[in-house]
Design a protein around this motif. Structure first.
Motif, PDB file in Angstrom:
ATOM      1  N   ILE A  54      -8.426  30.437 -54.436  1.00 16.56           N
ATOM      2  CA  ILE A  54      -8.365  29.548 -55.595  1.00 16.56           C
ATOM      3  C   ILE A  54      -7.948  30.371 -56.803  1.00 16.56           C
ATOM      4  CG2 ILE A  54      -9.630  27.974 -57.094  1.00 16.56           C
ATOM      5  CD1 ILE A  54     -11.597  27.544 -54.810  1.00 16.56           C
ATOM      6  N   GLU A  55      -6.967  29.879 -57.504  1.00 16.03           N
ATOM      7  CA  GLU A  55      -6.462  30.544 -58.705  1.00 16.03           C
ATOM      8  C   GLU A  55      -6.605  29.592 -59.884  1.00 16.03           C
ATOM      9  OE1 GLU A  55      -2.049  31.861 -60.413  1.00 16.03           O
ATOM     10  OE2 GLU A  55      -2.423  31.808 -58.251  1.00 16.03           O
ATOM     11  N   GLY A  56      -7.072  30.097 -61.015  1.00 13.18           N
ATOM     12  CA  GLY A  56      -7.224  29.221 -62.170  1.00 13.18           C
ATOM     13  C   GLY A  56      -7.283  29.992 -63.475  1.00 13.18           C
ATOM     14  N   THR A  99     -11.068  26.960 -64.770  1.00 13.83           N
ATOM     15  CA  THR A  99     -10.478  25.674 -64.412  1.00 13.83           C
ATOM     16  C   THR A  99      -9.319  25.887 -63.442  1.00 13.83           C
ATOM     17  OG1 THR A  99      -9.018  25.744 -66.348  1.00 13.83           O
ATOM     18  CG2 THR A  99     -11.098  24.546 -66.581  1.00 13.83           C
ATOM     19  N   THR A 100      -9.216  24.979 -62.489  1.00 12.37           N
ATOM     20  CA  THR A 100      -8.127  25.038 -61.518  1.00 12.37           C
ATOM     21  C   THR A 100      -7.676  23.622 -61.196  1.00 12.37           C
ATOM     22  OG1 THR A 100      -7.457  25.937 -59.361  1.00 12.37           O
ATOM     23  CG2 THR A 100      -9.650  24.971 -59.496  1.00 12.37           C
ATOM     24  N   VAL A 101      -6.450  23.485 -60.737  1.00  9.95           N
ATOM     25  CA  VAL A 101      -5.924  22.178 -60.358  1.00  9.95           C
ATOM     26  C   VAL A 101      -6.311  21.899 -58.914  1.00  9.95           C
ATOM     27  CG1 VAL A 101      -3.860  20.768 -60.052  1.00  9.95           C
ATOM     28  CG2 VAL A 101      -4.004  22.384 -61.955  1.00  9.95           C
ATOM     29  N   THR A 102      -6.999  20.792 -58.690  1.00 11.53           N
ATOM     30  CA  THR A 102      -7.430  20.459 -57.345  1.00 11.53           C
ATOM     31  C   THR A 102      -6.283  19.906 -56.511  1.00 11.53           C
ATOM     32  OG1 THR A 102      -8.905  19.063 -56.026  1.00 11.53           O
ATOM     33  CG2 THR A 102      -8.205  18.177 -58.133  1.00 11.53           C
ATOM     34  N   LYS A 103      -6.295  20.270 -55.229  1.00  8.79           N
ATOM     35  CA  LYS A 103      -5.296  19.752 -54.298  1.00  8.79           C
ATOM     36  C   LYS A 103      -5.778  18.459 -53.644  1.00  8.79           C
ATOM     37  CE  LYS A 103      -3.522  24.371 -53.240  1.00  8.79           C
ATOM     38  NZ  LYS A 103      -3.357  25.413 -52.190  1.00  8.79           N
ATOM     39  N   SER A 104      -7.018  18.092 -53.962  1.00  6.07           N
ATOM     40  CA  SER A 104      -7.577  16.863 -53.410  1.00  6.07           C
ATOM     41  C   SER A 104      -7.033  15.659 -54.171  1.00  6.07           C
ATOM     42  CB  SER A 104      -9.109  16.895 -53.521  1.00  6.07           C
ATOM     43  OG  SER A 104      -9.681  15.726 -53.009  1.00  6.07           O
ATOM     44  N   LYS A 105      -6.484  14.692 -53.458  1.00  2.00           N
ATOM     45  CA  LYS A 105      -5.894  13.509 -54.089  1.00  2.00           C
ATOM     46  C   LYS A 105      -6.433  12.231 -53.463  1.00  2.00           C
ATOM     47  CE  LYS A 105      -1.428  15.663 -55.208  1.00  2.00           C
ATOM     48  NZ  LYS A 105       0.044  15.549 -55.081  1.00  2.00           N
ATOM     49  N   PRO A 106      -6.621  11.189 -54.288  1.00  2.00           N
ATOM     50  CA  PRO A 106      -7.016   9.891 -53.738  1.00  2.00           C
ATOM     51  C   PRO A 106      -5.912   9.349 -52.828  1.00  2.00           C
ATOM     52  CG  PRO A 106      -7.343   9.969 -56.126  1.00  2.00           C
ATOM     53  CD  PRO A 106      -6.559  11.193 -55.747  1.00  2.00           C
ATOM     54  N   ALA A 107      -6.275   8.447 -51.933  1.00  2.00           N
ATOM     55  CA  ALA A 107      -5.323   7.909 -50.955  1.00  2.00           C
ATOM     56  C   ALA A 107      -4.112   7.255 -51.614  1.00  2.00           C
ATOM     57  CB  ALA A 107      -6.031   6.928 -50.044  1.00  2.00           C
ATOM     58  N   ASN A 108      -4.327   6.581 -52.739  1.00  2.00           N
ATOM     59  CA  ASN A 108      -3.241   5.845 -53.406  1.00  2.00           C
ATOM     60  C   ASN A 108      -2.649   6.601 -54.590  1.00  2.00           C
ATOM     61  OD1 ASN A 108      -3.686   3.660 -51.637  1.00  2.00           O
ATOM     62  ND2 ASN A 108      -5.324   2.872 -52.969  1.00  2.00           N
ATOM     63  N   ALA A 109      -2.834   7.911 -54.623  1.00  2.00           N
ATOM     64  CA  ALA A 109      -2.366   8.702 -55.758  1.00  2.00           C
ATOM     65  C   ALA A 109      -0.844   8.752 -55.811  1.00  2.00           C
ATOM     66  CB  ALA A 109      -2.926  10.114 -55.670  1.00  2.00           C
ATOM     67  N   SER A 110      -0.315   8.773 -57.035  1.00  2.00           N
ATOM     68  CA  SER A 110       1.126   8.898 -57.214  1.00  2.00           C
ATOM     69  C   SER A 110       1.544  10.344 -56.983  1.00  2.00           C
ATOM     70  CB  SER A 110       1.510   8.466 -58.632  1.00  2.00           C
ATOM     71  OG  SER A 110       0.910   9.332 -59.585  1.00  2.00           O
ATOM     72  N   PRO A 111       2.837  10.594 -56.741  1.00  2.00           N
ATOM     73  CA  PRO A 111       3.312  11.970 -56.477  1.00  2.00           C
ATOM     74  C   PRO A 111       3.000  12.946 -57.601  1.00  2.00           C
ATOM     75  CG  PRO A 111       4.974  10.363 -55.877  1.00  2.00           C
ATOM     76  CD  PRO A 111       3.912   9.603 -56.597  1.00  2.00           C
ATOM     77  N   ASP A 112       2.911  12.450 -58.836  1.00  2.00           N
ATOM     78  CA  ASP A 112       2.654  13.345 -59.962  1.00  2.00           C
ATOM     79  C   ASP A 112       1.167  13.380 -60.348  1.00  2.00           C
ATOM     80  OD1 ASP A 112       2.556  10.761 -60.873  1.00  2.00           O
ATOM     81  OD2 ASP A 112       3.688  11.141 -62.729  1.00  2.00           O
ATOM     82  N   ALA A 148     -11.405  22.021 -54.630  1.00  2.00           N
ATOM     83  CA  ALA A 148     -10.228  22.725 -55.145  1.00  2.00           C
ATOM     84  C   ALA A 148      -9.103  22.785 -54.113  1.00  2.00           C
ATOM     85  CB  ALA A 148     -10.612  24.137 -55.597  1.00  2.00           C
ATOM     86  N   VAL A 149      -9.474  23.048 -52.848  1.00  2.00           N
ATOM     87  CA  VAL A 149      -8.428  23.201 -51.830  1.00  2.00           C
ATOM     88  C   VAL A 149      -8.093  21.898 -51.128  1.00  2.00           C
ATOM     89  CG1 VAL A 149      -9.070  25.598 -51.441  1.00  2.00           C
ATOM     90  CG2 VAL A 149     -10.043  23.826 -49.973  1.00  2.00           C
ATOM     91  N   GLY A 150      -8.856  20.838 -51.453  1.00  2.00           N
ATOM     92  CA  GLY A 150      -8.535  19.518 -50.914  1.00  2.00           C
ATOM     93  C   GLY A 150      -8.966  19.283 -49.495  1.00  2.00           C
ATOM     94  N   THR A 151     -10.135  19.820 -49.145  1.00  2.00           N
ATOM     95  CA  THR A 151     -10.668  19.548 -47.810  1.00  2.00           C
ATOM     96  C   THR A 151     -12.098  19.049 -47.932  1.00  2.00           C
ATOM     97  OG1 THR A 151     -11.269  20.475 -45.667  1.00  2.00           O
ATOM     98  CG2 THR A 151     -11.435  21.945 -47.534  1.00  2.00           C
ATOM     99  N   HIS A 152     -12.454  18.141 -47.051  1.00  2.00           N
ATOM    100  CA  HIS A 152     -13.820  17.596 -47.056  1.00  2.00           C
ATOM    101  C   HIS A 152     -14.491  17.874 -45.733  1.00  2.00           C
ATOM    102  CE1 HIS A 152     -13.079  15.502 -50.829  1.00  2.00           C
ATOM    103  NE2 HIS A 152     -11.905  15.126 -50.341  1.00  2.00           N
ATOM    104  N   GLU A 153     -14.030  18.955 -45.079  1.00  2.00           N
ATOM    105  CA  GLU A 153     -14.662  19.322 -43.816  1.00  2.00           C
ATOM    106  C   GLU A 153     -16.087  19.765 -44.045  1.00  2.00           C
ATOM    107  OE1 GLU A 153     -12.204  22.408 -42.390  1.00  2.00           O
ATOM    108  OE2 GLU A 153     -10.462  21.170 -42.049  1.00  2.00           O
ATOM    109  N   LYS A 181      -0.548  36.147 -49.203  1.00  2.00           N
ATOM    110  CA  LYS A 181      -0.347  34.902 -48.455  1.00  2.00           C
ATOM    111  C   LYS A 181      -1.223  33.781 -48.995  1.00  2.00           C
ATOM    112  CE  LYS A 181       1.136  36.878 -44.035  1.00  2.00           C
ATOM    113  NZ  LYS A 181       0.818  37.044 -42.594  1.00  2.00           N
ATOM    114  N   LEU A 182      -2.407  34.139 -49.511  1.00  2.00           N
ATOM    115  CA  LEU A 182      -3.302  33.124 -50.063  1.00  2.00           C
ATOM    116  C   LEU A 182      -2.813  32.606 -51.406  1.00  2.00           C
ATOM    117  CD1 LEU A 182      -6.850  34.598 -49.262  1.00  2.00           C
ATOM    118  CD2 LEU A 182      -5.678  32.705 -48.125  1.00  2.00           C
ATOM    119  N   PHE A 183      -2.063  33.440 -52.124  1.00  2.00           N
ATOM    120  CA  PHE A 183      -1.542  33.052 -53.439  1.00  2.00           C
ATOM    121  C   PHE A 183      -0.022  33.240 -53.457  1.00  2.00           C
ATOM    122  CE2 PHE A 183      -5.859  34.735 -54.006  1.00  2.00           C
ATOM    123  CZ  PHE A 183      -6.494  33.632 -54.577  1.00  2.00           C
TER     124      PHE A 183
END
Length: 222
Positions: free
Chosen positions: A145-147, A170-183, A216-221, A98-100
């Motif tokens: 996290i998978e990389g 290396t892994t692709v981060t799910k964290s995106k800036p507010a104005n990031a494009s879809p790609d 990596a997972v896109g959270t800043h909690e 479920k995690l991957f």
């Protein structure tokens, strides 16, 4: 008999062992009693500071370090803490699947070889696909996290700060800036121990790990 309530995490236990080793070496090699007592006070203070939320009974257990003087006492002290080790959550193949979810042929770790008392993060590699997997409990929830990993020469691991056999993970981060494009695409990476068991034995702090996981997972909690 009431079972002890676990409160010492793996990285905290490693920190205690490191402090105990400092005191034992001082007792064995330093002839000036004032210097030994200074080390004793420092070790006592550092261990208690690592447990700001400890209750009175837990503090009493930890404070026994100040009384240690012989090799037998040092060994007994560390053994006396083992019943209080807080285990990493026992995981199953279904949970990892479920995690991957995108990895349909997920290689699982050797569950039988895992002693969850000494795990800060669960890590394993799939040599066939050159992938490395990390599972960590962040804010009470397991995250994965998978990389990709590229083995390198010996270097310093960013998690345990020890010189060891490492890989560039290396892994692709799910964290995106507010104005990031879809790609939008951003990879993050660092040098990590190839052998997570060795890494877990040496970790004394989770700050770097939690920062990496959050990014990596896109959270800043907090």
């Amino acid at each position: 008999m009431v079972k002890p309530l676990p409160f010492i995490k793996n990285h905290q236990y490693n920190f205690i062992k490191k402090q105990v080793d400092l005191l034992e070496r001082a007792c064995n090699s330093v002839t000036d009693p004032k210097v030994v007592e200074s080390v004793r006070y420092s070790v006592h203070f550092n261990i208690l500071e690592a447990f700001p939320d400890a209750d009175e009974l837990q503090k009493q257990l930890l404070e026994k370090v100040a009384m240690l003087r012989t090799e037998g006492e040092f060994r007994h002290y560390l053994r006396s803490l083992e019943p209080y080790l807080a285990e990493f959550p026992v995981v199953t193949g279904k949970q990892l699947a479920k995690l991957f979810p995108k990895n349909k042929k997920l290689k699982l770790p050797d569950f039988a070889a895992i002693d969850y008392r000494y795990v800060t993060y669960l890590g394993w590699v799939d040599i066939a696909t050159h992938k490395l997997f990390i599972v960590y409990r962040l804010n009470g929830r397991l995250v994965g996290i998978e990389g990709r990993y590229i083995p390198t020469n010996k270097s310093v691991c960013f998690l345990c700060n020890r010189h060891a056999e490492v890989a560039l993970f290396t892994t692709v981060t799910k964290s995106k800036p507010a104005n990031a494009s879809p790609d939008y695409y951003k990879a993050i990476g660092n040098y990590l121990c190839v052998d997570s068991e060795v890494c877990n034995k040496n970790m004394t702090d989770v700050t770097a790990l939690e920062k990496f996981v959050r990014e990596a997972v896109g959270t800043h909690e907090s």
